[in-house]
Design a protein around this motif. Structure first.
Motif, PDB file in Angstrom:
ATOM      1  N   SER A 163       0.824  -1.208   0.000  1.00  0.00           N
ATOM      2  CA  SER A 163       0.000   0.000   0.000  1.00  0.00           C
ATOM      3  C   SER A 163       0.856   1.254   0.000  1.00  0.00           C
ATOM      4  CB  SER A 163      -0.943   0.004   1.208  1.00  0.00           C
ATOM      5  OG  SER A 163      -0.215   0.070   2.426  1.00  0.00           O
ATOM      6  N   ILE A 190      -6.219  -4.881   0.268  1.00  0.00           N
ATOM      7  CA  ILE A 190      -5.667  -3.650  -0.305  1.00  0.00           C
ATOM      8  C   ILE A 190      -6.079  -3.476  -1.771  1.00  0.00           C
ATOM      9  CG2 ILE A 190      -3.532  -2.473  -0.973  1.00  0.00           C
ATOM     10  CD1 ILE A 190      -4.280  -2.143   1.967  1.00  0.00           C
ATOM     11  N   PHE A 194      -8.279  -0.179  -2.940  1.00  0.00           N
ATOM     12  CA  PHE A 194      -7.841   0.807  -3.924  1.00  0.00           C
ATOM     13  C   PHE A 194      -8.783   0.867  -5.127  1.00  0.00           C
ATOM     14  CE2 PHE A 194      -3.899   0.900  -1.535  1.00  0.00           C
ATOM     15  CZ  PHE A 194      -3.508   2.222  -1.682  1.00  0.00           C
TER      16      PHE A 194
END
Length: 281
Positions: A163, A190, A194
């Motif tokens: 990240s 993650i 996103f």
């Protein structure tokens, strides 16, 4: 080993456009790769079979099209991306968070040598005797994203180093690509996060290539020969006239004139902050 400083002609042009670029780069292998089209592939060290399969798929598909693969020589996704890029006779760049005399993890010493033997490149901002310090890895990630046109996230858990790489990419105005995961998969946290925040969802290497193919829209039109060198420096990443003048080592007035003509002809466009990108509309 070669040492490249910011004033050198072969210093990576993309790194000149990020915050806090390395003052020196220690390089082994093919330093020409540092200025070629590249995509970073990153992810967790403890990857799943799904993540390994996806990293392999994207590295192979992108390498077949001449895209250099950048990663961090770590276990898991990084190693898979490096290895599979070379399986397609492609090229890869490994960015270290230590010196050349302290390869981490130790079992990737073989991969280190294989990358060099296959025409790839190993790069670090640290002198050869710099020991492994995991606190340096997050700082290393700005170089991984900085060398690439964009960053592909394969797998990453909550609060992972991946990240950090993605956040560096966004601060550098690079595109972040993610593959989708089932909602109950910890390593998908993650990538899914996103995507929710606006990253590009991709399912194949062609999705990434399609995103950048618009850059070629004006390639077949005739750019005046006197403006070609400056035009070739401008892509998806915003760049200022001062940076262009520094890279080309030419007078700022000439750069400004060239930018004006390129914008007038529709090849580029100006963004707030007096920076320029190619016009993909």
């Amino acid at each position: 080993m070669k040492v490249i400083i910011q004033k050198d002609e072969n210093y990576p042009k993309r790194l000149l456009q990020i915050q806090n670029p390395p003052k020196k780069l220690y390089v082994e292998g093919n330093e020409k790769l540092l200025n070629q089209d590249a995509i970073a592939i990153v992810g967790t060290r403890n990857c799943t079979k799904y993540g390994e399969k996806c990293a392999s798929k994207f590295a192979r598909e992108l390498s077949k099209k001449g895209i250099c693969i950048v990663s961090g020589l770590a276990r898991g996704i990084d190693s898979t991306a490096h290895m599979n890029s070379m399986e397609q006779e492609g090229k890869t760049i490994a960015v270290l968070g230590s010196g050349f005399n302290h390869i981490y993890p130790k079992e990737n010493q073989y991969l280190y040598q294989k990358i060099i033997e296959n025409g790839g490149c190993i790069v670090t901002e640290y002198p050869p005797e710099t020991p492994v310090d995991k606190a340096k890895f997050p700082k290393r990630n700005r170089i991984i994203s900085g060398l690439a046109m964009g960053v592909l996230i394969i797998e990453a858990r909550y609060r992972s180093g991946t990240s950090i790489t993605a956040k560096y990419a966004m601060s550098q105005h690079k595109e972040v690509f993610c593959i989708p995961h089932p909602l109950d998969t910890p390593t998908g946290y993650i990538p899914n996060l996103f995507i929710q925040q606006g990253a590009q969802l991709v399912t194949s290497g062609s999705d990434i290539l399609q995103y950048y193919s618009e850059d070629d829209k004006y390639q077949n039109q005739e750019v005046a020969e006197e403006y070609e060198e400056i035009y070739n420096l401008i892509g998806q990443l915003p760049i200022s006239a001062n940076n262009i003048a520094q890279i080309q080592q030419i007078d700022i007035a000439k750069v400004t004139e060239s930018l004006f003509m390129l914008e007038l002809d529709g090849f580029i466009k100006q963004l707030p902050g007096n920076v320029y990108i190619r016009n993909n509309k």
